[in-house]
Design a protein around this motif. Structure first.
Motif, PDB file in Angstrom:
ATOM      1  N   LEU A 189       0.842  -1.201   0.000  1.00  0.00           N
ATOM      2  CA  LEU A 189       0.000   0.000   0.000  1.00  0.00           C
ATOM      3  C   LEU A 189       0.876   1.249   0.000  1.00  0.00           C
ATOM      4  CD1 LEU A 189      -2.680   1.495   0.216  1.00  0.00           C
ATOM      5  CD2 LEU A 189      -2.632   1.081   2.692  1.00  0.00           C
ATOM      6  N   SER A 245       1.641   1.035   6.352  1.00  0.00           N
ATOM      7  CA  SER A 245       1.302   0.748   4.954  1.00  0.00           C
ATOM      8  C   SER A 245       2.395  -0.030   4.232  1.00  0.00           C
ATOM      9  CB  SER A 245       0.962   2.040   4.200  1.00  0.00           C
ATOM     10  OG  SER A 245       2.046   2.941   4.218  1.00  0.00           O
ATOM     11  N   ILE A 288      -9.055   4.921   2.818  1.00  0.00           N
ATOM     12  CA  ILE A 288      -7.708   5.239   3.298  1.00  0.00           C
ATOM     13  C   ILE A 288      -7.619   6.737   3.577  1.00  0.00           C
ATOM     14  CG2 ILE A 288      -5.236   4.988   2.808  1.00  0.00           C
ATOM     15  CD1 ILE A 288      -6.814   2.367   2.304  1.00  0.00           C
ATOM     16  N   THR A 342      -4.639   9.560   4.339  1.00  0.00           N
ATOM     17  CA  THR A 342      -3.202   9.837   4.428  1.00  0.00           C
ATOM     18  C   THR A 342      -3.013  11.254   4.956  1.00  0.00           C
ATOM     19  OG1 THR A 342      -2.947  10.830   2.234  1.00  0.00           O
ATOM     20  CG2 THR A 342      -2.881   8.413   2.348  1.00  0.00           C
TER      21      THR A 342
END
Ligand code: FES
Ligand code: FES
Length: 162
Positions: free
Chosen positions: A22, A58, A71, A73
């Motif tokens: 990921l 990740s 997700i 970030t």
């Protein structure tokens, strides 16, 4: 293989080899370079992102396993007008030196404070137990997270003028 997932509220997709992590998918296929590649073996936390409400290293998760998930970030925390209270508190207190650990620290803190903005110091330390900082030390980082939690729960910060 085609991987499709939601990143910071937007549906994203890209082709990648099946063994792509990921972290690599975010950085090299979606050009989201906020999560950092440190140890690549789950020890340092620089690659921390939030997957379906849980903080995740990740570098240890295959992009294919993240398909269809939500997700968040570090790029999803601020916009052109406003930074997140955690980012503001880190800046106010000068909590980082080189800054390499920052995105991971902030994402671990966000995952904690979203659930528990009044987290105690031991709870903050526990939430950061997978995040290493090689240069600042942890005191200013922990103080910033305490202050951000107080801002998020509308009480007066202890360490800064936020
Ligand atoms: Fe993922 Fe270190 S790069 S834990
Ligand atoms: Fe340099 Fe944390 S500020 S590793």
């Amino acid at each position: 293989m085609l991987v499709e997932l939601t990143v910071n509220g937007e549906l994203k997709s890209a082709d990648c080899p099946p063994e792509t992590t990921l972290l690599k998918f975010l950085r090299e296929h979606l050009m989201l370079t906020g999560a950092k590649l440190g140890c690549d073996v789950g020890d340092c936390g620089t690659c921390t992102v939030i997957v379906d409400g849980k903080s995740v290293n990740s570098c240890l998760m295959l992009a294919a396993r993240a398909a269809g998930r939500d997700i968040t970030t570090i790029e999803g925390l601020a916009n052109a007008q406003q930074v997140h209270p955690i980012q503001e508190a880190f800046e106010e207190l000068g909590s980082l030196q080189c800054g390499f650990c920052g995105p991971g620290m902030i994402m671990s803190a966000k995952n904690l404070l979203d659930k528990n903005p009044t987290a105690s110091r031991p709870e903050i330390k526990d939430a950061l137990s997978g995040n290493l900082c090689r240069c600042t030390g942890y005191t200013k980082i922990i103080e910033a997270i305490e202050d951000a939690g107080r801002v998020m729960s509308s009480t007066k910060p202890l360490h800064s003028n936020l």
